[in-house]
Design a protein around this motif. Structure first.
Motif, PDB file in Angstrom:
ATOM      1  N   TRP A  26      -2.032   8.232   0.532  1.00  0.00           N
ATOM      2  CA  TRP A  26      -2.115   9.459  -0.263  1.00  0.00           C
ATOM      3  C   TRP A  26      -1.286  10.536   0.430  1.00  0.00           C
ATOM      4  O   TRP A  26      -1.292  10.620   1.666  1.00  0.00           O
ATOM      5  N   ARG A  31       0.847  -1.201   0.000  1.00  0.00           N
ATOM      6  CA  ARG A  31       0.000   0.000   0.000  1.00  0.00           C
ATOM      7  C   ARG A  31       0.872   1.237   0.000  1.00  0.00           C
ATOM      8  O   ARG A  31       2.034   1.198   0.426  1.00  0.00           O
ATOM      9  N   HIS A  74      -8.109   0.825  -5.531  1.00  0.00           N
ATOM     10  CA  HIS A  74      -8.667   1.268  -4.250  1.00  0.00           C
ATOM     11  C   HIS A  74      -9.568   0.143  -3.760  1.00  0.00           C
ATOM     12  O   HIS A  74     -10.331  -0.417  -4.563  1.00  0.00           O
ATOM     13  N   ALA A  95      -6.375   7.784  -9.673  1.00  0.00           N
ATOM     14  CA  ALA A  95      -6.497   7.456  -8.252  1.00  0.00           C
ATOM     15  C   ALA A  95      -7.278   8.588  -7.589  1.00  0.00           C
ATOM     16  O   ALA A  95      -7.188   9.737  -8.007  1.00  0.00           O
ATOM     17  N   ARG A 137      -7.206   9.012  -0.912  1.00  0.00           N
ATOM     18  CA  ARG A 137      -7.405   7.574  -0.687  1.00  0.00           C
ATOM     19  C   ARG A 137      -6.114   6.807  -0.894  1.00  0.00           C
ATOM     20  O   ARG A 137      -5.391   7.070  -1.855  1.00  0.00           O
ATOM     21  N   GLU A 138      -5.827   5.858  -0.006  1.00  0.00           N
ATOM     22  CA  GLU A 138      -4.599   5.075  -0.176  1.00  0.00           C
ATOM     23  C   GLU A 138      -4.718   4.187  -1.413  1.00  0.00           C
ATOM     24  O   GLU A 138      -5.814   3.781  -1.800  1.00  0.00           O
ATOM     25  N   ILE A 139      -3.572   3.907  -2.024  1.00  0.00           N
ATOM     26  CA  ILE A 139      -3.536   3.022  -3.188  1.00  0.00           C
ATOM     27  C   ILE A 139      -2.998   1.669  -2.719  1.00  0.00           C
ATOM     28  O   ILE A 139      -1.971   1.601  -2.042  1.00  0.00           O
TER      29      ILE A 139
END
Lengths: 140, 170
Positions: free
Chosen positions: B48, B45, B129, B101, B105-107
């Motif tokens: 962001w 992960r 996501h 993306a 939000r985390e990738i």
């Protein structure tokens, strides 16, 4: 604003370009992107080689900047897909890159870019990418 | 995928996989984190972050961050299928940017080493996501050269830790 100033202004608005630490030197319609060596760019500490992702990111940004240089774009180019060929390992030295826009249509564009270090005939990596572009029209 | 006895033990890879990202200056700088390792697969992960944005009008993370993440994670996935320690070098990487993306939000990412020979490893990788089904951001495929690590002395970060563990029989 000249095209060269537009390119510099474009790069300045991109936080990631500053994070990477690159700059562009422009003479007329010719641009060389420069990525000075920084410790954070290392991908293999044993052989002190640059990270492939950092090289790929640099080539992608160089291609985007070249699109700004040759085209009157209303918005930043959006990458559709790209391929990076890694030809030699990048040493802990400055990396240079140049890009050429092979086609600039009203929506699609194709760009090639190549990165090298001391010898331009010995490229470190080569990129081929497609971008979605929005060319400024007279109404804009 | 069945575990053949001559592959490097999965527990050894699992133990040292985080080092294959945190021990890499560029991956560590971008905030990459290994979240899981299986035989043939690796997961990671990246949160962001404002300084990774490629388009300030939308807050979308730059493609270069995703390229870096998938390239690095591919190396971890390959390590799970090695029979003995190999130094890896990316030959080529193709990325399809399927959708931007989302801001804030985390990738997440997954890499699968789907074929390996003595000299080359083939990898598919995805950035998304939530889950791959929910919202895929990019997909990648690449080929990696496998070299004798004696050419690199000493081996780096996570790889050298794995090498030491393998040699000492742990």
């Amino acid at each position: 604003m000249s095209r060269a100033e537009q390119v510099s202004a474009f790069l300045e608005t991109l936080p990631f370009a500053a994070t990477l630490g690159m700059r562009c030197e422009i003479f007329g319609d010719e641009m060389t992107a420069v990525l000075p060596f920084q410790e954070k760019l290392i991908g293999n500490a044993a052989i002190r080689a640059l990270h492939g992702g950092a090289i790929g990111a640099f080539l992608e940004l160089t291609a985007m900047a070249q699109l700004y240089l040759v085209g009157d774009l209303a918005t930043p180019p959006k990458p559709i897909d790209l391929t990076v060929d890694y030809l030699r390992s990048g040493r802990a030295e400055t990396l240079y890159a140049r890009a050429s826009v092979r086609k600039l249509g009203s929506r699609m564009s194709s760009v090639h870019a190549e990165a090298w270090q001391t010898d331009r005939d010995k490229p470190v990596a080569a990129l081929r990418a497609q971008f979605l572009v929005e060319v400024r029209t007279e109404e804009d | 995928m069945s575990e053949t006895p001559d592959e490097i033990p999965l527990e050894t890879i699992q133990k040292y996989a985080p080092l294959m990202m945190q021990g890499v200056p560029w991956a560590n700088f971008l905030g990459f984190e290994v979240t899981g390792v299986e035989r043939g697969r690796a997961f990671a992960r990246v949160p962001w972050r404002e300084d990774l944005v490629g388009d300030p009008s939308t807050g979308v993370i730059h493609g270069g961050v995703i390229t870096s993440l998938l390239d690095n994670l591919a190396g971890v996935a390959i390590a799970t299928r090695l029979r003995k320690l190999r130094a890896m070098a990316t030959l080529d990487l193709r990325i399809d940017y399927m959708r931007p993306a989302e801001k804030g939000r985390e990738i997440l990412a997954e890499a699968e080493c789907y074929h390996i020979t003595r000299s080359v490893a083939f990898v598919h990788a995805w950035a998304y996501h939530g889950s791959r089904e929910e919202r895929i951001v990019a997909s990648a495929s690449g080929a990696f050269a496998l070299n004798d690590p004696k050419r690199w002395t000493p081996a780096s970060g996570g790889l050298s830790a794995i090498q030491n563990a393998v040699e000492s029989g742990k």
